[in-house]
Design an enzyme around this catalytic site. Structure first.
Site, PDB file in Angstrom:
ATOM      1  N   GLY A 175      49.394  55.522  54.140  1.00 55.43           N
ATOM      2  CA  GLY A 175      48.933  54.636  53.083  1.00 55.43           C
ATOM      3  C   GLY A 175      48.386  53.340  53.636  1.00 55.43           C
ATOM      4  O   GLY A 175      48.587  53.021  54.801  1.00 55.43           O
ATOM      5  N   PRO A 176      47.685  52.592  52.782  1.00 57.14           N
ATOM      6  CA  PRO A 176      47.082  51.328  53.217  1.00 57.14           C
ATOM      7  C   PRO A 176      48.156  50.332  53.668  1.00 57.14           C
ATOM      8  O   PRO A 176      49.326  50.505  53.322  1.00 57.14           O
ATOM      9  CB  PRO A 176      46.373  50.815  51.963  1.00 57.14           C
ATOM     10  CG  PRO A 176      46.425  51.894  50.959  1.00 57.14           C
ATOM     11  CD  PRO A 176      47.455  52.871  51.373  1.00 57.14           C
ATOM     12  N   PRO A 177      47.759  49.319  54.430  1.00 61.79           N
ATOM     13  CA  PRO A 177      48.721  48.331  54.904  1.00 61.79           C
ATOM     14  C   PRO A 177      49.418  47.624  53.740  1.00 61.79           C
ATOM     15  O   PRO A 177      48.823  47.380  52.695  1.00 61.79           O
ATOM     16  CB  PRO A 177      47.871  47.327  55.678  1.00 61.79           C
ATOM     17  CG  PRO A 177      46.607  48.021  55.971  1.00 61.79           C
ATOM     18  CD  PRO A 177      46.403  49.047  54.905  1.00 61.79           C
ATOM     19  N   GLY A 178      50.680  47.321  53.918  1.00 65.22           N
ATOM     20  CA  GLY A 178      51.400  46.497  52.952  1.00 65.22           C
ATOM     21  C   GLY A 178      51.895  47.227  51.729  1.00 65.22           C
ATOM     22  O   GLY A 178      52.353  46.609  50.781  1.00 65.22           O
ATOM     23  N   HIS A 215      23.558  30.346  41.915  1.00 68.14           N
ATOM     24  CA  HIS A 215      23.879  31.698  42.371  1.00 68.14           C
ATOM     25  C   HIS A 215      25.110  32.232  41.636  1.00 68.14           C
ATOM     26  O   HIS A 215      25.092  33.339  41.088  1.00 68.14           O
ATOM     27  CB  HIS A 215      24.123  31.649  43.890  1.00 68.14           C
ATOM     28  CG  HIS A 215      24.498  32.946  44.522  1.00 68.14           C
ATOM     29  ND1 HIS A 215      23.640  33.669  45.310  1.00 68.14           N
ATOM     30  CD2 HIS A 215      25.658  33.655  44.501  1.00 68.14           C
ATOM     31  CE1 HIS A 215      24.244  34.757  45.739  1.00 68.14           C
ATOM     32  NE2 HIS A 215      25.483  34.774  45.261  1.00 68.14           N
ATOM     33  N   GLU A 216      26.147  31.425  41.589  1.00 68.31           N
ATOM     34  CA  GLU A 216      27.380  31.902  40.957  1.00 68.31           C
ATOM     35  C   GLU A 216      27.207  32.074  39.448  1.00 68.31           C
ATOM     36  O   GLU A 216      27.712  33.035  38.867  1.00 68.31           O
ATOM     37  CB  GLU A 216      28.545  30.945  41.241  1.00 68.31           C
ATOM     38  CG  GLU A 216      28.928  30.837  42.716  1.00 68.31           C
ATOM     39  CD  GLU A 216      29.270  32.179  43.357  1.00 68.31           C
ATOM     40  OE1 GLU A 216      29.734  33.088  42.639  1.00 68.31           O
ATOM     41  OE2 GLU A 216      29.055  32.324  44.576  1.00 68.31           O
ATOM     42  N   HIS A 260      25.664  35.362  38.796  1.00 70.58           N
ATOM     43  CA  HIS A 260      26.649  36.449  38.758  1.00 70.58           C
ATOM     44  C   HIS A 260      27.360  36.493  37.405  1.00 70.58           C
ATOM     45  O   HIS A 260      27.550  37.551  36.818  1.00 70.58           O
ATOM     46  CB  HIS A 260      27.728  36.231  39.823  1.00 70.58           C
ATOM     47  CG  HIS A 260      27.318  36.581  41.225  1.00 70.58           C
ATOM     48  ND1 HIS A 260      26.766  37.778  41.567  1.00 70.58           N
ATOM     49  CD2 HIS A 260      27.417  35.875  42.376  1.00 70.58           C
ATOM     50  CE1 HIS A 260      26.533  37.801  42.874  1.00 70.58           C
ATOM     51  NE2 HIS A 260      26.917  36.646  43.399  1.00 70.58           N
TER      52      HIS A 260
END
Ligand code: ADP
Ligand code: MG
Ligand code: ZN
Length: 632
Positions: free
Chosen positions: A209-212, A433-434, A437
């Site tokens: 599984g993924p880390p953590g 820019h933000e 989004h």
């Protein structure tokens, strides 16, 4: 929980110290002895020596490898002075000496020859041992163990104390994994029950599984539940060892474990030693890792069924890179998936970690869990801790919901770095820019609710960011939502294009993600009409580990490859047109929000919602021309 290192025998340490001392003393003696006790022979240039030979002043010569000693004629036939010189490579010398009637021979053995040569034989190994010991004691390649047992296992043994032992209660959100591991606990507790019927107890269980996500935690919990010792070692610790030492350590680890059976050996980061042997063939292989791996396989095959119950648990986040030999029956033939938790799991994990802090009355962990999809257990533990730190900093008595909310952002985007200063022009570009989004994200499906826009730089890379939080856990996305996400990613760049007429480097990451997503739509999800429902990518198993971009394409014909490229481009360009259209439609709103953002640096919550409620939907969406991608 008590953590015990293997005790280091004090005597071994003493012996090594003495050895170290002795060998350095010998070294000194060896270097200076000839000069201290031997006669001092004056050194002269080689040219003088030759000159003296030619003048027939020399009676005898001893030619050594590094030194020539010779004797001059003395007065009245008495032996004269002894001199020495350093030889140069001179094949003519014997001839010259002969022609001048000089007696010559190879150098005689030195006077205290037996002693020096003894030293010569004894000292190098001693020095070697001494240096080895030195590093071993510093922990460079060895254990905290007796200095003479450099290859001894460094495995730590956790003996679970009754008060603080890890059990399954400390792990949440990984129910399937727990169910499978309950069986392992049974094996350890009552092996007879299984062996009586003739069942073979599994030797190796691989946690993937993924880390953590709690792999280490689960392994400890298995030991805690079964009440057995827990030997833990990390694969990466083997990597820096001398050739052979890793294998010796594996052997030693298993020996120790067998004495303490029933017990658990936990090998973290198995991929560090268990990498596929064929995959590194290009570099000529890695002998050390291969030997360690082979030893591990031998040991696992070694303990016979029915004898001591030693179960080897291992963890990896890269199962695809493991050597197939590790996964064969009788080795790590069981694989347990430890994946990121879902909504209920996250809430349960938050509850576990929240026990350690004081919570205010307004705290709603369910709401926090809703806002943290994709967080692994370790991230959630970190989140609780961050929130507690924030509460303490604000001199609150208990952790409030606001602390938790802010902690989410910290964990998501790294700590605020107010120190990084953008110049006014950059700030303006980042703001537009933000907002770009945010506008597209609001108008298009798939991204969730826009919660916050910020132009306060965070973490390492992001200059500003737009936070979109899903309102629920999503496992499936439809095509329209994916297209919406791509358009949202392109919203920043589109705003820059429209407002400034030029493009900056700030959108690189957006473009990367948009392109990856589009490529996956075509090659993995079968969402292209031209290419049909075929998977054009390999290695799907790596997907859940979050490295989606890395999958290589399957072998396809050149024509297909071109079609894929064309489709991907078409999807991204369509999304770009949509983004441009939305921003054009909302040009004034863009100005309004961007200007506010430049003033306050952050807009969030109700204020942001009421601004975004004014967004006009895009033209392209309404007249339906967004759909037929392939047709036009
Ligand atoms: P991994 O070994 O998978 O990388 P760890 O087991 O080392 O992850 O997790 C690190 C820490 O994160 C744990 O000590 C624990 O505090 C927390 N944690 C991780 N996953 C969970 C979980 N499923 N339930 C509770 N806590 C968890
Ligand atoms: Mg771990
Ligand atoms: Zn961006």
């Amino acid at each position: 929980m008590a953590i015990k290192d293997q005790p280091r025998p004090p005597r071994a340490r003493l012996v090594s110290n003495i050895l170290l001392l002795l060998s350095s003393a010998f070294l000194l003696v060896n270097l200076f002895l000839p000069n201290l006790f031997g006669p001092r022979i004056p050194q002269v240039p080689y040219s003088l020596f030759i000159h003296q030979v030619q003048q027939q002043e020399v009676t005898s010569v001893y030619v050594g490898q590094n030194q020539i000693q010779y004797q001059l004629k003395g007065e009245d036939g008495k032996p004269g002075q002894v001199l020495s010189t350093t030889p140069i490579f001179d094949l003519e010398l014997p001839k010259l000496l002969e022609s001048k009637g000089v007696e010559f021979a190879a150098a005689p053995p030195p006077k205290n020859g037996w002693f020096t040569s003894l030293l010569g034989w004894v000292i190098p190994p001693l020095i070697f041992v001494a240096v080895y010991q030195f590093f071993a004691r510093r922990g460079g390649f060895g254990g905290p163990q007796g200095a003479l047992s450099i290859t001894k296992s460094k495995a730590r043994v956790y003996v679970e104390g009754e008060s603080a032992k890890t059990t399954f209660k400390d792990v949440a959100g990984v129910e399937e994994a727990k169910t499978e591991l309950v069986e392992i606990v049974e094996f350890l507790k009552t092996p007879e029950r299984f062996t009586q019927i003739g069942a073979r107890i599994p030797k190796g269980v691989l946690l993937v599984g993924p880390p953590g996500t709690g792999k280490t935690l689960l392994a400890k919990a298995v030991a805690g539940e079964a009440g057995v010792p827990f030997f833990s070692i990390s694969g990466s610790e083997f990597v820096e060892l001398f050739v052979g030492a890793g294998a010796a350590r594996v052997r030693d680890l298993f020996e120790q474990a067998k004495k303490q059976a029933p017990c658990i050996i936990f090998i973290d980061e198995l991929d560090a030693i268990g990498k596929s042997r064929s995959s590194n063939g290009f570099y000529g292989g890695n002998d050390e890792r291969e030997q360690t791996l082979n030893q591990l396989l031998t040991e696992m095959d070694g303990f016979a069924a029915g004898s001591a119950t030693v179960i080897v648990l291992a963890a990896t986040n890269r199962p695809e890179s493991l050597d197939p030999a590790l996964l064969r029956p009788g080795r790590f033939d069981r694989q347990v998936l430890v994946d990121r938790p879902d909504l209920a799991g996250r809430e349960a994990i938050l509850k576990i970690h929240a026990q350690k802090v004081k919570l205010g009355a307004d705290v709603d962990l369910r709401a926090i869990a809703t806002r943290t999809p994709g967080f692994a257990g370790a991230d959630l533990a970190n989140l609780i801790n961050e929130a507690a730190l924030l509460a303490a900093r604000n001199r609150r008595e208990a952790v409030a919901q606001a602390d938790l909310a802010e902690a989410i952002e910290r964990v998501v985007a790294g700590l605020e770095k107010k120190s990084r200063v953008l110049n006014d022009k950059e700030k303006k570009i980042v703001a537009y820019h933000e907002v770009g989004h945010a506008l597209v994200g609001y108008a298009m499906p798939g991204g969730g609710q826009v919660e916050k826009i910020s132009i306060v730089p965070r973490g390492m890379a992001a200059l500003g960011y737009t936070l979109q939080l899903p309102t629920e856990d999503r496992f499936l996305m439809d095509e329209a939502e994916l297209r919406g996400q791509i358009a949202t990613l392109l919203g920043g760049r589109s705003a820059e294009e429209i407002v400034f007429g030029s493009i900056t480097t700030g959108a690189a990451n957006d473009l990367q993600r948009a392109t990856d997503l589009a490529e996956r739509m075509v090659t993995t999800y079968g969402m292209s009409q031209v290419l049909g429902p075929l998977a054009y990518q390999q290695g799907q198993q790596a997907m859940f580990l979050g490295n989606e971009g890395a999958n290589p394409r399957r072998m396809v014909s050149e024509q297909t490859a071109q079609d894929i490229d064309k489709e991907v481009k078409e999807i991204v360009e369509t999304a770009h047109r949509q983004a441009l259209d939305i921003i054009q439609q909302n040009r004034e709103l863009l100005e309004t929000i961007a200007n506010q953002l430049l003033e306050t640096e952050v807009i969030e919550g109700d204020k942001l919602h009421s601004l975004l409620n004014q967004v006009q939907p895009a033209h392209l969406l309404n007249n339906g021309s967004a759909k037929p991608i392939a047709a036009s």
